[in-house]
Write an enzyme that holds these catalytic residues in place. Structure first.
Site, PDB file in Angstrom:
ATOM      1  N   TYR A  62      83.823  -2.670  26.347  1.00 32.58           N
ATOM      2  CA  TYR A  62      84.726  -3.225  27.356  1.00 32.58           C
ATOM      3  C   TYR A  62      85.865  -2.254  27.643  1.00 32.58           C
ATOM      4  O   TYR A  62      86.753  -2.043  26.807  1.00 32.58           O
ATOM      5  CB  TYR A  62      85.301  -4.567  26.905  1.00 32.58           C
ATOM      6  CG  TYR A  62      84.276  -5.660  26.688  1.00 32.58           C
ATOM      7  CD1 TYR A  62      82.999  -5.577  27.229  1.00 32.58           C
ATOM      8  CD2 TYR A  62      84.592  -6.783  25.937  1.00 32.58           C
ATOM      9  CE1 TYR A  62      82.065  -6.576  27.029  1.00 32.58           C
ATOM     10  CE2 TYR A  62      83.664  -7.796  25.737  1.00 32.58           C
ATOM     11  CZ  TYR A  62      82.402  -7.690  26.277  1.00 32.58           C
ATOM     12  OH  TYR A  62      81.479  -8.688  26.072  1.00 32.58           O
ATOM     13  N   PRO A 210      80.316 -19.141  30.629  1.00 32.64           N
ATOM     14  CA  PRO A 210      80.014 -20.569  30.783  1.00 32.64           C
ATOM     15  C   PRO A 210      80.430 -21.112  32.145  1.00 32.64           C
ATOM     16  O   PRO A 210      80.006 -22.211  32.524  1.00 32.64           O
ATOM     17  CB  PRO A 210      80.830 -21.218  29.659  1.00 32.64           C
ATOM     18  CG  PRO A 210      81.998 -20.298  29.467  1.00 32.64           C
ATOM     19  CD  PRO A 210      81.433 -18.915  29.669  1.00 32.64           C
ATOM     20  N   LEU A 211      81.248 -20.349  32.877  1.00 28.66           N
ATOM     21  CA  LEU A 211      81.679 -20.761  34.214  1.00 28.66           C
ATOM     22  C   LEU A 211      81.003 -19.926  35.296  1.00 28.66           C
ATOM     23  O   LEU A 211      81.502 -19.824  36.422  1.00 28.66           O
ATOM     24  CB  LEU A 211      83.209 -20.660  34.331  1.00 28.66           C
ATOM     25  CG  LEU A 211      84.001 -21.405  33.249  1.00 28.66           C
ATOM     26  CD1 LEU A 211      85.498 -21.271  33.483  1.00 28.66           C
ATOM     27  CD2 LEU A 211      83.602 -22.879  33.200  1.00 28.66           C
ATOM     28  N   PHE A 215      82.051 -18.251  39.424  1.00 32.29           N
ATOM     29  CA  PHE A 215      81.482 -18.940  40.587  1.00 32.29           C
ATOM     30  C   PHE A 215      81.589 -20.451  40.457  1.00 32.29           C
ATOM     31  O   PHE A 215      81.980 -21.139  41.404  1.00 32.29           O
ATOM     32  CB  PHE A 215      80.011 -18.536  40.772  1.00 32.29           C
ATOM     33  CG  PHE A 215      79.406 -19.112  42.025  1.00 32.29           C
ATOM     34  CD1 PHE A 215      79.664 -18.533  43.249  1.00 32.29           C
ATOM     35  CD2 PHE A 215      78.613 -20.251  41.975  1.00 32.29           C
ATOM     36  CE1 PHE A 215      79.137 -19.078  44.420  1.00 32.29           C
ATOM     37  CE2 PHE A 215      78.071 -20.795  43.130  1.00 32.29           C
ATOM     38  CZ  PHE A 215      78.331 -20.205  44.364  1.00 32.29           C
TER      39      PHE A 215
END
Length: 346
Positions: A62, A210-211, A215
């Site tokens: 990252y 998880p979202l 979106f």
């Protein structure tokens, strides 16, 4: 530990590791979604810990190490308050057609030393094999991770985007504490094979995205609004032709949220909690955000049970999603799972 820190419900992953029922995915503070403000990022991480979140999830890839160095500024003062997870295995600058993952033991040993240095810690609580290198048997890679446990550099071993067969083979070498994969209302391929295998083996599950990478929460409705450096421009579901069709699914989630008096994000997280209860499996989502307010919104999902009607409506969404969740389904587990099942049945 801060005297003002909240306490959240806890979830047990495998091998005795206990974490908060929601974690924090730090990727977006350094990687994939454009430039972040460092001061705000640090405030957000500290707010997550104050709010009771114990699981902090990062990776060496990252921001080419930036994310680990960023978290080091928080860990310097709050290391004993968190369960620290990081990863190795992805080759971020692989040339087209070249291997995207590396899992040889020398790489694993070198990577943990580099991560420990960037994080400013002596030990990582949960160390993930980020992606599977097809050139190296997973037994050999996990053997190297096991050596890190023996050396006191890591406490627990995790696997990310593995198939059920890969999980079982790895678990024979050393007990696996957690598997991590994308899991949401829009991405449910792990339910067929991986989640049952994890339950059988006593391995916990950590759900990233998880979202739906923003979106589901309604943050992204037009790819043109994304920054040029935003990786979502390259995800099939956000591409022109797919995104417009998926907006109909978003409208369904929004309607359910209104009926439940929750936000879209809270509905998605409450749905995941219901899946964990139904499957008898410890599932911990790690939504990422740059906003303290979003953390509070996400945590407010805890304790909310959706009605049977809402669950039935939401259950129809995944099969109607347009576009794969990645442009290379073999780099994630989906393509390999199908291939391995076919080979096992032949």
């Amino acid at each position: 530990m801060s005297a003002l820190r909240a306490t959240l419900p806890q979830v047990q992953l495998g091998h005795g590791l206990v974490v908060s029922s929601q974690g924090f995915g730090a990727m977006g503070l350094s990687h994939s979604y454009g430039t972040a403000d460092e001061k705000q990022s640090l405030q957000t991480v500290n707010h997550a810990i104050d709010a009771g979140i114990t699981l902090l999830d990062t990776a060496n890839v990252y921001g080419d190490g930036h994310n680990e160095r960023l978290l080091a500024k928080v860990l310097k003062h709050r290391r004993d308050e968190v369960v620290l997870a990081t990863k190795t295995g992805i080759l971020p600058h692989a040339a087209p057609g070249a291997p995207k993952a590396q899992g040889d033991p020398a790489h694993i040993h070198r990577s943990i030393d580099e991560s420990l240095s960037r994080l400013g810690v002596d030990e990582v609580d949960l160390y993930y094999y980020h992606r599977v290198d097809p050139r190296v048997p997973i037994e050999e890679t996990v053997g190297a991770f096991s050596e890190l446990v023996q050396a006191g550099k890591i406490k627990h071993i995790g696997l990310s985007e593995v198939t059920s067969q890969e999980l079982q083979r790895a678990h024979l070498v050393h007990p696996i504490t957690a598997v991590q994969s994308e899991y949401s209302l829009f991405s449910r391929d792990v339910e067929d094979q991986l989640l049952p295998a994890a339950r059988r083996l006593g391995v916990g599950f950590v759900a990233y995205a998880p979202l739906g990478r923003g979106f589901i929460s309604g943050q992204v409705q037009d790819p043109r609004q994304l920054a040029e450096a935003d990786a979502r421009r390259n995800f099939p579901r956000f591409s022109p032709g797919h995104l417009e069709k998926n907006l109909d699914l978003l409208a369904t989630i929004t309607a359910v949220a209104a009926s439940e008096r929750l936000t879209n994000a809270q509905v998605a997280l409450a749905w995941l909690a219901s899946r964990g209860l139904e499957l008898g499996l410890g599932i911990v989502p790690i939504p990422g955000t740059r906003s303290a307010a979003r953390i509070d919104e996400n945590l407010a999902a805890l304790g909310n049970s959706l009605s049977n009607d809402s669950l039935a409506t939401l259950d129809t969404l995944a099969v109607r999603v347009h576009g794969e969740r990645a442009d290379d389904v073999h780099f994630i587990a989906k393509g390999r799972e199908a291939q391995q099942l076919a080979e096992a049945g032949s």
